[in-house]
Design a protein around this motif. Sequence first.
Motif, PDB file in Angstrom:
ATOM      1  N   ASN A 213       0.693  -1.301  -0.050  1.00  0.00           N
ATOM      2  CA  ASN A 213       0.009   0.045  -0.029  1.00  0.00           C
ATOM      3  C   ASN A 213       0.880   1.187   0.045  1.00  0.00           C
ATOM      4  O   ASN A 213       0.428   2.325  -0.867  1.00  0.00           O
ATOM      5  N   LYS A 214       2.007   1.244   0.636  1.00  0.00           N
ATOM      6  CA  LYS A 214       2.587   2.474   0.717  1.00  0.00           C
ATOM      7  C   LYS A 214       3.573   2.404  -0.290  1.00  0.00           C
ATOM      8  O   LYS A 214       4.002   3.661  -0.723  1.00  0.00           O
ATOM      9  N   TYR A 215       4.180   1.454  -0.893  1.00  0.00           N
ATOM     10  CA  TYR A 215       5.375   1.235  -2.049  1.00  0.00           C
ATOM     11  C   TYR A 215       4.796   0.824  -3.064  1.00  0.00           C
ATOM     12  O   TYR A 215       4.642  -0.304  -3.342  1.00  0.00           O
ATOM     13  N   ASN A 216       4.406   1.731  -4.000  1.00  0.00           N
ATOM     14  CA  ASN A 216       3.622   1.068  -5.279  1.00  0.00           C
ATOM     15  C   ASN A 216       4.467   1.646  -6.381  1.00  0.00           C
ATOM     16  O   ASN A 216       4.326   3.054  -6.689  1.00  0.00           O
ATOM     17  N   PRO A 217       4.771   0.869  -7.455  1.00  0.00           N
ATOM     18  CA  PRO A 217       5.513   1.552  -8.463  1.00  0.00           C
ATOM     19  C   PRO A 217       4.720   2.343  -9.438  1.00  0.00           C
ATOM     20  O   PRO A 217       5.201   3.277 -10.353  1.00  0.00           O
ATOM     21  N   ASN A 218       3.374   2.443  -9.265  1.00  0.00           N
ATOM     22  CA  ASN A 218       2.423   3.089 -10.036  1.00  0.00           C
ATOM     23  C   ASN A 218       2.427   4.587  -9.563  1.00  0.00           C
ATOM     24  O   ASN A 218       1.726   5.506 -10.180  1.00  0.00           O
ATOM     25  N   ALA A 309       9.727  -8.042  -4.083  1.00  0.00           N
ATOM     26  CA  ALA A 309       9.055  -8.376  -5.218  1.00  0.00           C
ATOM     27  C   ALA A 309       7.865  -9.196  -4.903  1.00  0.00           C
ATOM     28  O   ALA A 309       6.674  -9.223  -5.404  1.00  0.00           O
ATOM     29  N   TYR A 310       7.391  -9.736  -3.628  1.00  0.00           N
ATOM     30  CA  TYR A 310       6.348 -10.498  -3.045  1.00  0.00           C
ATOM     31  C   TYR A 310       5.269  -9.817  -2.683  1.00  0.00           C
ATOM     32  O   TYR A 310       4.234 -10.242  -2.722  1.00  0.00           O
ATOM     33  N   ARG A 311       5.511  -8.272  -2.587  1.00  0.00           N
ATOM     34  CA  ARG A 311       4.394  -7.672  -2.240  1.00  0.00           C
ATOM     35  C   ARG A 311       3.307  -7.582  -3.333  1.00  0.00           C
ATOM     36  O   ARG A 311       2.219  -7.076  -3.089  1.00  0.00           O
ATOM     37  N   VAL A 312       3.718  -7.866  -4.500  1.00  0.00           N
ATOM     38  CA  VAL A 312       2.629  -8.086  -5.626  1.00  0.00           C
ATOM     39  C   VAL A 312       1.582  -9.110  -5.393  1.00  0.00           C
ATOM     40  O   VAL A 312       0.415  -8.932  -5.757  1.00  0.00           O
ATOM     41  N   PHE A 313       1.944  -9.924  -4.626  1.00  0.00           N
ATOM     42  CA  PHE A 313       0.947 -11.114  -4.476  1.00  0.00           C
ATOM     43  C   PHE A 313       0.208 -10.889  -3.242  1.00  0.00           C
ATOM     44  O   PHE A 313      -0.616 -11.732  -2.654  1.00  0.00           O
ATOM     45  N   LEU A 314       0.315  -9.902  -2.621  1.00  0.00           N
ATOM     46  CA  LEU A 314      -0.594  -9.086  -1.411  1.00  0.00           C
ATOM     47  C   LEU A 314      -1.831  -8.438  -1.997  1.00  0.00           C
ATOM     48  O   LEU A 314      -1.545  -7.505  -2.754  1.00  0.00           O
ATOM     49  N   ASP A 315      -2.986  -8.481  -1.255  1.00  0.00           N
ATOM     50  CA  ASP A 315      -4.032  -7.617  -1.537  1.00  0.00           C
ATOM     51  C   ASP A 315      -3.933  -6.445  -0.456  1.00  0.00           C
ATOM     52  O   ASP A 315      -2.957  -6.316   0.210  1.00  0.00           O
ATOM     53  N   GLU A 316      -4.901  -5.351  -0.655  1.00  0.00           N
ATOM     54  CA  GLU A 316      -4.776  -4.218   0.335  1.00  0.00           C
ATOM     55  C   GLU A 316      -4.842  -4.374   1.681  1.00  0.00           C
ATOM     56  O   GLU A 316      -4.346  -3.606   2.594  1.00  0.00           O
TER      57      GLU A 316
END
Length: 397
Positions: A213-218, A309-316
Motif C-alpha cells: 500500500n505504501k510502496y507502489n511503482p504506479n 517483489a513478493y508484495r505483488v502477491f498481497l491484497d490491500e
Amino acid sequence: MPKNWTLKINQYINTNSNCIIATAHVDSFPSDLPLEPNIREPNPKSSMYKQVFDSLTTQPEKFFQRNNGIVLCVNKVLPKNKTELELEVLQANEGGNDGIINGGHTVLAFKQARANKYDLSLARVKVTIHIGLSEDEAKDIALASNTSAPVDARSKVNARGDYKFIKQFLAKLEMEEETKFRIAYYQHQSGTPKSPQCNVNHLIKLMNCLDRNKYNPNKSKGKHPPVSNNPSLSDGERQRLSKLLPLLSKAMWIEQQLFKTIEAYITNPKKKGVDLASIDARKNTLLPDSRYSFGFSAPADIAMPVVAAYRVFLDENYNWLIPFDDFALDFLEHLWANYYKKYLVSEKLAGNTVGSKICRNPVIWDNLYVSAQNYLNQQLLKMVESSNKREQLTLVN
C-alpha cells in the motif's frame, strides 16, 4: 524479592524526598547493579571507557573531580549509619526498572581495576540516587543524561519502548516455532552478533518491503521501499508496522531461502571463485533466526529487492492472493535463475562490487517487480483454466 546493595560513603545530602547525592567509595562500589534503565551496555573497547579507566588507575585520588559520576534508580534507600546506605532494587522480572541509569562505563572500570589489583582506596565518585521512579521517568533521565560518546538513534528508540511491539511478537513466534531470534535493539547489546542482519532496523526494512500500500511503482514517488535506516518510530509508523508484523516471518523466510540459494551456487564444485558481486566467501553471515548461519558474507540489504517483489502477491489488507506455500519457493527460484543471479554476475564482471550501490539500483527493483506481476498473472490464469476444466467435467458427469 527485592535485592539490596550496600554503598559505602563519606557523606550524602537529600536534595528532595526522592533524590540523594552521595560521595561513594570506589573500592567497594557494587559492580553487579543491573543495567536495566540504561540505554546501552558499556563497551570496554570504546575510547570513553579507556579514558575512564586511565583516569581511575593513574590518579585515583582525583577521580571524583574528573568523572561525571553515576546515576542510579532504586526502590528504597535505607541509611544504615553515617557511612553506609542500603539500596533496595526492584529488577525487571519483579516489575521494577531500577539500576544504573547512567555511568555503566564507570562501574565497569571499577570492576576491571579491582580485578587487576589497582589500589582504589583513595578514589571517590559522585552518585545521584533517584528513588521510586516510574519506568517512563527512568527512561527520560537515561535519554537526557550527558555522555562523552554518542548514543545511536536505535538505542534511544529502544529506551522509549518503541520496539516493544516487535519484541512481543518475536517472543510469541519463538514459542510457536521453537527457535530463538538474535536481535540487537540497542548499542553494544551483549549476547547479539554484530551481523547487520541481526539489527532490529533490518527487521523493519524487511517488513517495509511487503507494504504494497505504501510502496507502489504506479506512484510518482516512493515506488520502492528505502534501504536506508530510519529508526525513528512515530505512533503512525508503529501502527502501520503492526499491521505488517504477521508478514515478518514470511519476509525472513524469503531472506533465508535466498541465502541458501546463494550458498548452493557459490559452493558448486565446478566453480572457481565467486562470480557474484558483493559476495565474500572469506567471511560469515548470521541471520536473525538462530537456525541460520552461512559461510559467506553479503550486504545486509541484498535480499530486499527480492522480498519486495513478493508484495505483488498481497491484497490491500495484506492477505496473500495465492497461498504462500503454493508459490513462494518456485517464485524465488524463478527470480534467481532469470534475473537476480544474472544481475549479480554482470555487476561483478563490470567491476561493481559495492554492496550498497548494487542493492539500491532501481533497475533491478523494477525488473523484479514486473517479473512478479507477470508470474502472478500466469498463476491466476492457470487457476482460472483449472477451475473451468473442473466445471466442464462436472457438467459432463
